[in-house]
Design a protein around this motif. Structure first.
Motif, PDB file in Angstrom:
ATOM      1  N   ALA A 179    -118.197  66.774 -32.961  1.00  0.00           N
ATOM      2  CA  ALA A 179    -117.484  65.495 -33.003  1.00  0.00           C
ATOM      3  C   ALA A 179    -118.178  64.511 -33.937  1.00  0.00           C
ATOM      4  CB  ALA A 179    -117.385  64.921 -31.593  1.00  0.00           C
ATOM      5  N   LEU A 180    -119.508  64.526 -33.951  1.00  0.00           N
ATOM      6  CA  LEU A 180    -120.239  63.608 -34.816  1.00  0.00           C
ATOM      7  C   LEU A 180    -120.124  63.989 -36.289  1.00  0.00           C
ATOM      8  CD1 LEU A 180    -123.434  62.927 -32.669  1.00  0.00           C
ATOM      9  CD2 LEU A 180    -121.639  61.293 -33.295  1.00  0.00           C
ATOM     10  N   ALA A 181    -119.576  65.165 -36.555  1.00  0.00           N
ATOM     11  CA  ALA A 181    -119.279  65.512 -37.951  1.00  0.00           C
ATOM     12  C   ALA A 181    -118.128  64.679 -38.491  1.00  0.00           C
ATOM     13  CB  ALA A 181    -118.956  66.999 -38.066  1.00  0.00           C
ATOM     14  N   VAL A 182    -117.302  64.106 -37.604  1.00  0.00           N
ATOM     15  CA  VAL A 182    -116.168  63.293 -38.053  1.00  0.00           C
ATOM     16  C   VAL A 182    -116.626  62.094 -38.873  1.00  0.00           C
ATOM     17  CG1 VAL A 182    -114.241  61.851 -37.285  1.00  0.00           C
ATOM     18  CG2 VAL A 182    -114.640  64.079 -36.209  1.00  0.00           C
ATOM     19  N   PRO A 183    -117.558  61.247 -38.379  1.00  0.00           N
ATOM     20  CA  PRO A 183    -118.005  60.132 -39.221  1.00  0.00           C
ATOM     21  C   PRO A 183    -118.702  60.581 -40.497  1.00  0.00           C
ATOM     22  CG  PRO A 183    -119.271  60.224 -37.173  1.00  0.00           C
ATOM     23  CD  PRO A 183    -118.117  61.137 -37.014  1.00  0.00           C
ATOM     24  N   ALA A 184    -119.365  61.738 -40.467  1.00  0.00           N
ATOM     25  CA  ALA A 184    -119.972  62.255 -41.695  1.00  0.00           C
ATOM     26  C   ALA A 184    -118.896  62.602 -42.718  1.00  0.00           C
ATOM     27  CB  ALA A 184    -120.841  63.477 -41.382  1.00  0.00           C
ATOM     28  N   LEU A 185    -117.817  63.240 -42.261  1.00  0.00           N
ATOM     29  CA  LEU A 185    -116.709  63.572 -43.165  1.00  0.00           C
ATOM     30  C   LEU A 185    -116.010  62.316 -43.678  1.00  0.00           C
ATOM     31  CD1 LEU A 185    -115.205  66.613 -41.226  1.00  0.00           C
ATOM     32  CD2 LEU A 185    -116.487  66.677 -43.388  1.00  0.00           C
ATOM     33  N   LEU A 186    -115.879  61.303 -42.834  1.00  0.00           N
ATOM     34  CA  LEU A 186    -115.268  60.046 -43.271  1.00  0.00           C
ATOM     35  C   LEU A 186    -116.130  59.360 -44.333  1.00  0.00           C
ATOM     36  CD1 LEU A 186    -113.938  58.599 -39.888  1.00  0.00           C
ATOM     37  CD2 LEU A 186    -112.612  59.675 -41.730  1.00  0.00           C
ATOM     38  N   ALA A 187    -117.447  59.444 -44.175  1.00  0.00           N
ATOM     39  CA  ALA A 187    -118.339  58.880 -45.190  1.00  0.00           C
ATOM     40  C   ALA A 187    -118.185  59.614 -46.521  1.00  0.00           C
ATOM     41  CB  ALA A 187    -119.791  58.945 -44.711  1.00  0.00           C
ATOM     42  N   ALA A 188    -118.021  60.933 -46.453  1.00  0.00           N
ATOM     43  CA  ALA A 188    -117.795  61.704 -47.682  1.00  0.00           C
ATOM     44  C   ALA A 188    -116.476  61.303 -48.329  1.00  0.00           C
ATOM     45  CB  ALA A 188    -117.802  63.199 -47.359  1.00  0.00           C
ATOM     46  N   PHE A 189    -115.447  61.051 -47.520  1.00  0.00           N
ATOM     47  CA  PHE A 189    -114.166  60.584 -48.052  1.00  0.00           C
ATOM     48  C   PHE A 189    -114.324  59.246 -48.766  1.00  0.00           C
ATOM     49  CE2 PHE A 189    -110.490  57.787 -47.292  1.00  0.00           C
ATOM     50  CZ  PHE A 189    -109.539  58.429 -48.079  1.00  0.00           C
ATOM     51  N   VAL A 190    -115.102  58.339 -48.186  1.00  0.00           N
ATOM     52  CA  VAL A 190    -115.338  57.046 -48.825  1.00  0.00           C
ATOM     53  C   VAL A 190    -116.012  57.243 -50.184  1.00  0.00           C
ATOM     54  CG1 VAL A 190    -116.624  54.880 -48.656  1.00  0.00           C
ATOM     55  CG2 VAL A 190    -115.408  55.758 -46.660  1.00  0.00           C
ATOM     56  N   ALA A 191    -116.976  58.165 -50.242  1.00  0.00           N
ATOM     57  CA  ALA A 191    -117.652  58.434 -51.514  1.00  0.00           C
ATOM     58  C   ALA A 191    -116.657  58.911 -52.566  1.00  0.00           C
ATOM     59  CB  ALA A 191    -118.749  59.477 -51.302  1.00  0.00           C
ATOM     60  N   LEU A 192    -115.749  59.794 -52.168  1.00  0.00           N
ATOM     61  CA  LEU A 192    -114.752  60.302 -53.114  1.00  0.00           C
ATOM     62  C   LEU A 192    -113.768  59.222 -53.557  1.00  0.00           C
ATOM     63  CD1 LEU A 192    -113.946  63.732 -51.417  1.00  0.00           C
ATOM     64  CD2 LEU A 192    -115.270  63.356 -53.515  1.00  0.00           C
ATOM     65  N   ALA A 193    -113.521  58.246 -52.684  1.00  0.00           N
ATOM     66  CA  ALA A 193    -112.530  57.204 -52.969  1.00  0.00           C
ATOM     67  C   ALA A 193    -113.157  55.920 -53.499  1.00  0.00           C
ATOM     68  CB  ALA A 193    -111.742  56.903 -51.698  1.00  0.00           C
ATOM     69  N   ALA A 194    -114.410  55.980 -53.925  1.00  0.00           N
ATOM     70  CA  ALA A 194    -115.135  54.762 -54.314  1.00  0.00           C
ATOM     71  C   ALA A 194    -114.490  54.013 -55.467  1.00  0.00           C
ATOM     72  CB  ALA A 194    -116.582  55.108 -54.669  1.00  0.00           C
ATOM     73  N   THR A 195    -113.729  54.695 -56.312  1.00  0.00           N
ATOM     74  CA  THR A 195    -113.102  54.009 -57.450  1.00  0.00           C
ATOM     75  C   THR A 195    -112.112  52.937 -57.002  1.00  0.00           C
ATOM     76  OG1 THR A 195    -111.475  55.799 -57.556  1.00  0.00           O
ATOM     77  CG2 THR A 195    -113.363  55.933 -59.052  1.00  0.00           C
ATOM     78  N   ALA A 196    -111.687  52.966 -55.739  1.00  0.00           N
ATOM     79  CA  ALA A 196    -110.778  51.933 -55.233  1.00  0.00           C
ATOM     80  C   ALA A 196    -111.427  50.561 -55.235  1.00  0.00           C
ATOM     81  CB  ALA A 196    -110.330  52.284 -53.816  1.00  0.00           C
ATOM     82  N   LEU A 197    -112.765  50.493 -55.351  1.00  0.00           N
ATOM     83  CA  LEU A 197    -113.463  49.215 -55.340  1.00  0.00           C
ATOM     84  C   LEU A 197    -113.558  48.584 -56.717  1.00  0.00           C
ATOM     85  CD1 LEU A 197    -114.507  50.646 -52.643  1.00  0.00           C
ATOM     86  CD2 LEU A 197    -116.418  49.076 -52.829  1.00  0.00           C
ATOM     87  N   ARG A 198    -113.068  49.287 -57.729  1.00  0.00           N
ATOM     88  CA  ARG A 198    -113.196  48.751 -59.083  1.00  0.00           C
ATOM     89  C   ARG A 198    -112.380  47.467 -59.206  1.00  0.00           C
ATOM     90  NH1 ARG A 198    -112.573  53.259 -62.015  1.00  0.00           N
ATOM     91  NH2 ARG A 198    -114.829  53.520 -62.149  1.00  0.00           N
ATOM     92  N   VAL A 199    -113.034  46.409 -59.675  1.00  0.00           N
ATOM     93  CA  VAL A 199    -112.385  45.120 -59.906  1.00  0.00           C
ATOM     94  C   VAL A 199    -112.571  44.757 -61.361  1.00  0.00           C
ATOM     95  CG1 VAL A 199    -112.352  42.684 -59.257  1.00  0.00           C
ATOM     96  CG2 VAL A 199    -112.875  44.398 -57.547  1.00  0.00           C
ATOM     97  N   ARG A 200    -111.475  44.314 -61.979  1.00  0.00           N
ATOM     98  CA  ARG A 200    -111.550  43.953 -63.394  1.00  0.00           C
ATOM     99  C   ARG A 200    -112.532  42.797 -63.577  1.00  0.00           C
ATOM    100  NH1 ARG A 200    -106.022  43.939 -62.711  1.00  0.00           N
ATOM    101  NH2 ARG A 200    -105.949  41.686 -63.074  1.00  0.00           N
ATOM    102  N   ALA A 201    -113.174  42.774 -64.747  1.00  0.00           N
ATOM    103  CA  ALA A 201    -114.187  41.746 -65.025  1.00  0.00           C
ATOM    104  C   ALA A 201    -113.616  40.351 -64.891  1.00  0.00           C
ATOM    105  CB  ALA A 201    -114.774  41.960 -66.422  1.00  0.00           C
ATOM    106  N   GLU A 202    -112.366  40.151 -65.344  1.00  0.00           N
ATOM    107  CA  GLU A 202    -111.788  38.810 -65.292  1.00  0.00           C
ATOM    108  C   GLU A 202    -111.515  38.353 -63.875  1.00  0.00           C
ATOM    109  OE1 GLU A 202    -108.383  41.730 -66.369  1.00  0.00           O
ATOM    110  OE2 GLU A 202    -110.502  41.388 -66.817  1.00  0.00           O
ATOM    111  N   GLU A 203    -111.418  39.334 -62.916  1.00  0.00           N
ATOM    112  CA  GLU A 203    -111.202  38.955 -61.517  1.00  0.00           C
ATOM    113  C   GLU A 203    -112.480  38.491 -60.866  1.00  0.00           C
ATOM    114  OE1 GLU A 203    -109.526  42.671 -60.299  1.00  0.00           O
ATOM    115  OE2 GLU A 203    -107.496  41.887 -60.289  1.00  0.00           O
ATOM    116  N   ARG A 204    -113.639  38.878 -61.427  1.00  0.00           N
ATOM    117  CA  ARG A 204    -114.922  38.447 -60.880  1.00  0.00           C
ATOM    118  C   ARG A 204    -115.408  37.142 -61.510  1.00  0.00           C
ATOM    119  NH1 ARG A 204    -118.179  41.178 -57.618  1.00  0.00           N
ATOM    120  NH2 ARG A 204    -117.731  43.361 -57.172  1.00  0.00           N
ATOM    121  N   ALA A 205    -114.853  36.818 -62.653  1.00  0.00           N
ATOM    122  CA  ALA A 205    -115.390  35.684 -63.396  1.00  0.00           C
ATOM    123  C   ALA A 205    -115.230  34.402 -62.600  1.00  0.00           C
ATOM    124  CB  ALA A 205    -114.666  35.549 -64.732  1.00  0.00           C
ATOM    125  N   PRO A 206    -116.253  33.485 -62.666  1.00  0.00           N
ATOM    126  CA  PRO A 206    -116.124  32.228 -61.964  1.00  0.00           C
ATOM    127  C   PRO A 206    -115.086  31.345 -62.609  1.00  0.00           C
ATOM    128  CG  PRO A 206    -118.313  32.434 -62.997  1.00  0.00           C
ATOM    129  CD  PRO A 206    -117.566  33.682 -63.293  1.00  0.00           C
TER     130      PRO A 206
END
Length: 386
Positions: free
Chosen positions: A359-386
């Motif tokens: 059962a504790l393998a479930v959160p480990a697998l979810l963490a691996a999924f997050v690693a694979l989906a990390a590109t979803a966090l990409r924000v354009r430079a102009e969206e970060r600009a003050p």
């Protein structure tokens, strides 16, 4: 006053609010046994009362986003921080299960409102600074939780009642919230661009919420099941079993303290990818090793891996479209909190069918999924600009 000094004050104000939010939760948690004993509650009755906090938090997170976008984060978070000091007192004066549940529901609503609004303000501070700072805010929340729990424990050790504990903590929280109000960043609310032809949330926000859900399933699982796994499945001594969650918590706080520097150097996407892999590999290898020492080390790696992910997810949600930052953060925070609540239940259900190690393998697998989906966090430079 120089612009740099103003930004330092604004950043300090948000640090203080994160600390106070964590301290309020920690103080309440430390006195749960005393409240349970005073009201003569059974375990099932206490679970109902605790569920009220969860329901209130999700409710608060759901309704506050539009208020933040319309009125600005500071106009929401400062009253919420003051209210937190007040509502903390209420559970100490409950006279039965129903009144305790009502008090905790209100406590949860205020906490949910503060959580979203202070994270929205933190995103604005990050934008003004032009560099990552979100992880350090979340680290301060963890420090506040430890401080609140320790203070509550000292009051309990001294034989003082929950009422004395909560009135003392509530007064300090309210006073420091007033201090934070003097320094808080108060930008004008961003206006949504009607020409975009979009009435809903920015693209990808729900998926960011899914990533937060995956991470917080792991946090909830570590909180409720790490000591059980080490004690019952690995036959660890009580002290070693408790060390599993201690290692998780310490490494999570340490990772968040280092997270801003790592995000600035490598960027959020590589950071989240590496953190997800570390969390998955650390917990996965510990489960395969099946030894108490490996279990403690594995939960430590799991905490270090998860540490930077949620702050980066929140930052990405807030930066995606400043005009919808409140609503975006509200959706992501609510989904993440649902993961924290349901994570232990999910693990318990799977454990009933397959055993706790699998059962504790479930959160480990979810963490691996997050690693694979990390590109979803990409924000354009102009969206970060003050």
């Amino acid at each position: 006053m120089s612009g740099r000094r103003v930004l330092l004050r604004e950043r300090t104000a948000v640090y203080l609010l994160f600390f106070l939010a964590g301290a309020a939760i920690g103080t309440w948690t430390a006195r749960i046994p005393a409240i349970k004993e005073r009201l003569g509650l059974g375990d099932g009755q206490l679970s109902v009362a605790l569920l009220a906090i969860a329901a209130g938090s999700v409710l608060g997170m759901t309704v506050v986003g539009r208020l933040v976008d319309r009125h600005g984060s500071a106009r929401v978070m400062i009253p919420a921080a003051l209210a937190q000091g007040v509502v903390l007192v209420l559970p100490a004066h409950a006279w039965d299960l129903a009144s305790l549940a009502g008090a905790l529901l209100l406590f949860g609503v205020v906490h949910g409102v503060l959580d979203v609004s202070m994270n929205a303000n933190a995103v604005q501070v990050e934008r003004a600074l032009g560099r990552p700072v979100m992880s350090s805010f979340h680290a301060v929340f963890s420090v506040g939780g430890f401080a609140g729990a320790s203070t509550g424990g000292l009051f309990a050790h001294a034989g003082l009642t929950p009422a004395v504990t909560f009135w003392s903590a509530g007064a300090v929280i309210a006073a420091l919230a007033v201090w934070a109000a003097r320094w808080a960043l108060r930008p004008a609310p961003e206006q949504a661009d009607g020409a975009r032809g979009r009435a809903g949330l920015p693209k990808g926000i729900v998926f960011l919420g899914v990533l937060a859900f995956c991470c917080l399933v792991g946090e909830g699982a570590a909180a409720d099941w790490s000591s059980v796994y080490l004690s019952e499945d690995l036959a660890a001594a009580p002290g070693v079993a408790a060390a599993g969650y201690a290692a998780f918590s310490i490494m999570m706080t340490a990772g968040r303290l280092a997270g801003d520097r790592l995000a600035a150097r490598f960027g959020p996407v590589p950071l989240v990818r590496c953190c997800g892999l570390l969390a998955a590999a650390g917990l996965g290898l510990a489960l395969l090793a099946g030894h108490p020492v490996a279990g403690v080390a594995g939960f430590g790696c799991f905490g270090a891996g998860l540490s930077c992910i949620v702050p980066q997810v929140f930052a990405a949600a807030g930066h995606r479209d400043p005009a919808y930052a409140g609503r975006s953060l509200a959706r992501v925070a609510a989904l993440g909190y649902l993961g924290f609540l349901t994570g232990p239940v999910i693990i318990g259900g799977v454990a009933e069918l397959t055993g706790l190690p699998r059962a504790l393998a479930v959160p480990a697998l979810l963490a691996a999924f997050v690693a694979l989906a990390a590109t979803a966090l990409r924000v354009r430079a102009e969206e970060r600009a003050p």
